[in-house]
Design an enzyme around this catalytic site. Structure first.
Site, PDB file in Angstrom:
ATOM      1  N   HIS A 181     -44.238  81.620  -4.789  1.00 11.08           N
ATOM      2  CA  HIS A 181     -44.457  81.035  -3.469  1.00 11.08           C
ATOM      3  C   HIS A 181     -43.836  79.649  -3.388  1.00 11.08           C
ATOM      4  O   HIS A 181     -43.328  79.106  -4.375  1.00 11.08           O
ATOM      5  CB  HIS A 181     -45.957  80.969  -3.160  1.00 11.08           C
ATOM      6  CG  HIS A 181     -46.750  80.127  -4.117  1.00 11.08           C
ATOM      7  ND1 HIS A 181     -46.816  78.749  -4.030  1.00 11.08           N
ATOM      8  CD2 HIS A 181     -47.519  80.462  -5.185  1.00 11.08           C
ATOM      9  CE1 HIS A 181     -47.587  78.281  -4.993  1.00 11.08           C
ATOM     10  NE2 HIS A 181     -48.030  79.305  -5.710  1.00 11.08           N
ATOM     11  N   CYS A 197     -49.758  80.832 -10.815  1.00 12.58           N
ATOM     12  CA  CYS A 197     -48.694  81.290  -9.938  1.00 12.58           C
ATOM     13  C   CYS A 197     -47.422  80.475 -10.160  1.00 12.58           C
ATOM     14  O   CYS A 197     -47.452  79.384 -10.714  1.00 12.58           O
ATOM     15  CB  CYS A 197     -49.126  81.205  -8.481  1.00 12.58           C
ATOM     16  SG  CYS A 197     -50.393  82.410  -8.035  1.00 12.58           S
TER      17      CYS A 197
END
Length: 229
Positions: A181, A197
């Site tokens: 992301h 992440c």
């Protein structure tokens, strides 16, 4: 209500699906983003503010980013097929494998502790523009006053810690809670900051998002793997 990015930096470590930290130039040309084996080296253009989005995507201050973590085409030896995304947390790079031993390399920020990092192969089962962010139950239990108000999620927008795009990784049909992301903290690229992440510069995750379809293979390395030249 958007999260304050400095308050995120001061917060406790987040777990996987939290995907945030423990705490007047032209946009990239269409010619540059349409070639999977080539990346234009005009960084002022590549990392310019992006127009045409529902929320602002500001230009990157290139002085905040180490040059080796800016997007570029590189030689890359790997057994993975073209179209595969190879994430190398140790080197702080993600590679989009191309033809002829070439790849597009993106600088990344990774989990601040080894235990936070997913390893192995997965599939991009979902893609989202301006994705919603939701703190994990563990985050809410640990700091209910801080995160309880976001239990229902935070809508996508300029203050959302996932940035303008997210790629959701699944294994055997199940969500790994691991994402690639964007970020509201571009200066953290190249460091160990997240809770598992993989974060990319906003312009880079938008570029990768355009290039990889749902169903693409992602491999997150432990040690060893392909070699950039």
């Amino acid at each position: 209500m958007p999260l304050d990015r400095r308050s995120l930096l001061l917060g406790s470590p987040f777990l996987l699906s939290g995907c945030v930290t423990s705490p007047a130039t032209q946009r990239p040309s269409q010619a540059a983003i349409s070639r999977p084996d080539m990346v234009e080296a005009d960084y002022a253009s590549i990392y310019a503010a992006v127009d045409g989005e529902p929320f602002p995507v500001p230009a990157i201050d290139l002085q905040e980013i180490e040059p080796e973590f800016l997007r570029r085409a590189v030689g890359y030896r790997t057994a993975e097929r073209p179209g595969t995304v190879v994430v190398d947390p140790g080197e702080r790079y993600a590679y989009l494998v191309g033809e002829g031993g070439r790849a597009i390399r993106y600088g990344i920020g990774v989990g601040k502790e080894e235990g936070f990092n997913f390893r192995g192969a997965a599939t991009i089962a979902r893609k989202a523009q301006w994705p919603r962010w939701t703190p994990t139950p563990d985050m809410i239990r640990r700091e209910p006053q801080r995160y309880g108000r976001y239990a229902g999620g935070l809508a996508g927008g300029a203050g959302n810690p996932l940035g303008p795009r997210a790629l959701y990784l699944y294994r055997d049909g199940r969500d790994t809670l691991y994402r690639l992301h964007g970020t509201v903290e571009p200066w953290t690229i190249g460091t160990m900051v997240s809770s598992g992440c993989i974060r990319l510069l906003n312009q880079d995750i938008m570029d990768l998002y355009r290039r990889v379809p749902v169903g693409s293979r992602v491999v997150v390395l432990g040690s060893g793997g392909g070699t950039a030249v």
